[in-house]
Design an enzyme around this catalytic site. Structure first.
Site, PDB file in Angstrom:
ATOM      1  N   GLU A 169      33.716  39.354  35.658  1.00  0.00           N
ATOM      2  CA  GLU A 169      35.434  38.397  36.066  1.00  0.00           C
ATOM      3  C   GLU A 169      36.278  39.776  36.069  1.00  0.00           C
ATOM      4  OE1 GLU A 169      35.403  37.318  31.369  1.00  0.00           O
ATOM      5  OE2 GLU A 169      34.090  35.809  31.541  1.00  0.00           O
ATOM      6  N   HIS A 203      38.705  29.498  31.531  1.00  0.00           N
ATOM      7  CA  HIS A 203      38.370  29.381  30.333  1.00  0.00           C
ATOM      8  C   HIS A 203      38.065  28.254  30.210  1.00  0.00           C
ATOM      9  CE1 HIS A 203      38.119  33.179  30.806  1.00  0.00           C
ATOM     10  NE2 HIS A 203      37.005  33.720  30.271  1.00  0.00           N
TER      11      HIS A 203
END
Length: 339
Positions: A169, A203
């Site tokens: 990420e 997300h």
């Protein structure tokens, strides 16, 4: 070695002047940088839903070891694709020499001093939660022995949360996306406050996965949970984007991400000694579990008062030390504060 170092420094200086030159048009447009950011986000997320091995379902949780292993393979491939595309753009469009590409990616040079200062800053911010977990709950002994670290990393969930997740990420949403915006001459402030939104949006798909595994959970609470997750992932993104621009150090971001995943969200209410739930279960379920769980009685009031004093003190200390502890000679070639 000195002539080589001088030559490399000269290359970097010339390339910075190229980026900052008022008369120079950006190598790529801001729209192109934004489009590539969306593409990288999709490259990272979409493969999760293309294969039965990675696609969540009522029969297959995202926490199943087989699912985690398949997702790790997919994420590795996605990162390599995005990395190759970013290097191509920086080299072909930005005319950046190899050593400058490494610098923009935050890979080299690596300052361990900058990393230590960043971790100190994060530790100050989490002074309250560290006090509760280490002193109030007695976890410091396990930390010293490395027991909890071993237990976490020996599981597939821990490996995903503390190794693969932070590395992949931070690579995608900081080390790759931010240099593209620098190449597009996007201002430092916009980079800090806009690029993390890609990270937050990435997300949102957890809402779908959560509904699959919690079909009886109220929809409005599930949406609220997802919005809450989007908020704190974006806030985290603001911070690490700031640190990346200030230090140019990818290692610091990965360790910070791992630390924050390990600590979880700080307690903002209630007495210490009781596990705090964050929109994970309906209130009635949470209350029942808290009341019935053995050893869930809260500590004395003094411990709670001490926790909140330390929590606030940590936040104040974080505010005052934000710039001093992120000062670095390896800062990215952008202006954060106008003279």
């Amino acid at each position: 070695m000195a002539p080589i170092k001088a030559l490399l420094d000269r290359f970097s200086e010339l390339w910075e002047k190229q980026l900052k030159g008022a008369q120079k048009a950006p190598a790529i447009s801001p729209n192109t940088a934004a489009t590539l950011s969306v593409v990288f986000t999709l490259i990272y997320i979409v493969p999760f839903y293309l294969s039965p091995a990675t696609r969540p379902s009522p029969q297959l949780s995202r926490d199943a070891p087989s699912s985690i292993r398949a997702r790790v393979r997919a994420v590795t491939f996605s990162c390599l694709m995005s990395l190759a595309l970013t290097i191509y753009v920086l080299y072909d469009y930005g005319k950046a020499p190899p050593q400058e590409i490494l610098r923009l990616l935050g890979v080299w040079p690596v300052s361990l001093l900058d990393t230590a200062k960043t971790m100190l800053l994060v530790t100050i911010l989490f002074a309250g939660p560290l006090f509760e977990a280490g002193i109030v709950d007695g976890g410091v002994k396990d930390w010293v022995r490395g027991k909890r670290l071993y237990e976490e990393l020996s599981s597939w969930i821990g490996y995903r949360n503390f190794v693969v997740g932070p590395i992949s990420e931070e690579l995608i949403w900081r080390a790759l996306i931010i240099p593209l915006h620098i190449l597009a001459h996007v201002s430092g402030k916009k980079i800090i406050f806009l690029t993390p939104l890609y990270f937050g949006i990435a997300h949102v798909h957890h809402l779908y996965e959560f509904r699959l595994t919690h079909p009886h959970f109220p929809m409005h609470l599930a949406v609220l949970r997802s919005l809450f997750q989007f908020s704190y992932t974006s806030l985290f993104g603001f911070f690490v984007s700031f640190v990346f621009l200030r230090t140019g150090n990818l290692l610091s971001l990965i360790l910070t991400h791992t630390f924050c995943n390990w600590m979880g969200l700080p307690r903002f209410w209630g007495r210490v000694g009781v596990e705090a739930s964050v929109l994970n279960e309906p209130p009635s379920v949470v209350k029942k579990e808290d009341d019935d769980a053995p050893g869930s009685q809260s500590k004395g009031l003094v411990w709670t008062v001490a926790y909140y004093i330390i929590l606030v003190s940590g936040a104040v200390g974080f505010y005052w030390q934000l710039f001093p502890l992120t000062e670095s000679s390896y800062a990215m070639p952008v202006v954060l504060i106008e003279e």
